[in-house]
Design an enzyme around this catalytic site. Structure first.
Site, PDB file in Angstrom:
ATOM      1  CB  SER A 125      -0.973   0.023   1.216  1.00 16.16           C
ATOM      2  OG  SER A 125      -2.243   0.521   0.780  1.00 16.16           O
ATOM      3  CE  LYS A 175     -18.475  20.799  10.335  1.00 20.13           C
ATOM      4  NZ  LYS A 175     -17.097  20.784   9.833  1.00 20.13           N
TER       5      LYS A 175
END
Length: 311
Positions: free
Chosen positions: A121, A173
């Site tokens: 990764s 949000k």
């Protein structure tokens, strides 16, 4: 016969002489310690050499490592760089910062990546920044992809009778929220962010490994590869260790034979200024050094390029 006055004068002269030698001894000791910290601790030398840089553990783009790479980039005595990678990855932004810093180094001097146990990764992103990638046959690499994980504890809160109220400026949000099941809209927006990071990662693979994007996408489903498998699919260049990296630097980049290899390490802030951490020493003595790594992983946030089956 020596008078008492002459004895007093002699004693004072001897005291001054002893004081001078004690001061000189202290200064020499300080100079020796400083030399040890400077040359042995940080691995600097003022002769032409190959710099060895270890990229270990979680990759977060820490400033000390970036500063170190900047020093290597500007050091005329560094003729080439060997990256020793043993990392499962880390944050996407941190891997990006490390990649960019390494590409700046590679613009001035050759860089070879040597994969050790794990270079997956974000660890593989680090290797992509090098001009050549060497892996062990049993190195774990690949894991090309991006992950965004978050806790969801609403059922637990229901069980213990706790409800979280939120007042926010927009419906997305602080989404997804751990206090309620993720909405379809929040999931879709988060997936767009993951996809954008994934496109960046696969674009690096296609560019640096000179592979067509359809082939990269086939290889980038998140799976890991052994070094041997990675060589077959052209994710690495060669099997072996550091000796292969040195041979490539000498034959392909025409570095002088038998250049010394010098470890370059970030400067560490320590309790005594001697390059060690009291907390690290205590954890090591108790056999609990794994706790530090676990704590570091627990602090990770945001998009991750991380292979971590232990979690």
């Amino acid at each position: 016969m020596i008078s008492e006055a002459e004895l007093i004068v002699d004693r004072r002269r001897l005291k001054r002489s002893l004081t001078l030698w004690r001061v000189l001894a202290v200064l020499l000791a300080v100079a020796a310690i400083a030399a040890l910290v400077w040359s042995g601790g940080s691995g600097r030398r003022f002769e032409n050499h190959i710099a060895r840089v270890g990229i270990d553990g979680l990759i977060t783009g820490d400033q000390k490592t970036l500063d170190l790479l900047k020093e290597i980039e500007e050091a005329n005595q560094v003729r080439g760089v060997i990256l020793r990678i043993d990392s499962p990855g880390g944050t996407t932004a941190g891997s990006e910062a490390l990649y960019d810093a390494l590409r700046k180094v590679a613009a001035k001097k050759p860089v070879v990546a040597v994969m050790d146990t794990v270079a997956a990764s974000g660890g593989y992103i680090t290797a992509l920044a090098a001009d050549r990638i060497v892996a062990r046959g049993n190195t774990i690499t690949g894991s090309i992809g991006v992950i965004f994980s978050f806790p969801e504890v609403s059922r637990l809160l229901d069980t213990i009778g706790v409800r979280m109220e939120e007042l926010k400026s927009g419906e997305l949000k602080a989404e997804p929220s751990p206090y309620k099941p993720v909405t379809d809209k929040a999931r879709a927006v988060s997936m767009e962010m993951v996809r954008d990071g994934y496109d960046w990662f696969t674009g690096l693979v296609a560019e640096r490994r000179q592979l067509p994007m359809p082939r990269v996408q086939e290889l980038s489903d998140g799976r890991v590869y052994t070094g041997r498998q990675a060589l077959q699919v052209k994710l690495v260049d060669e099997l072996g260790g550091e000796e292969k990296a040195v041979a490539w630097l000498e034959t392909e980049k025409k570095l002088a034979a038998k250049l010394p290899i010098v470890d370059w390490e970030p400067r560490r802030s320590s309790t005594a200024g001697l390059g060690f951490s009291a907390a690290d020493i205590v954890l090591r003595a108790l056999g609990l050094e794994g706790l530090k790594a676990a704590a570091e992983r627990a602090k990770l946030d945001g998009l991750l390029v991380l292979w971590h089956p232990a979690l």
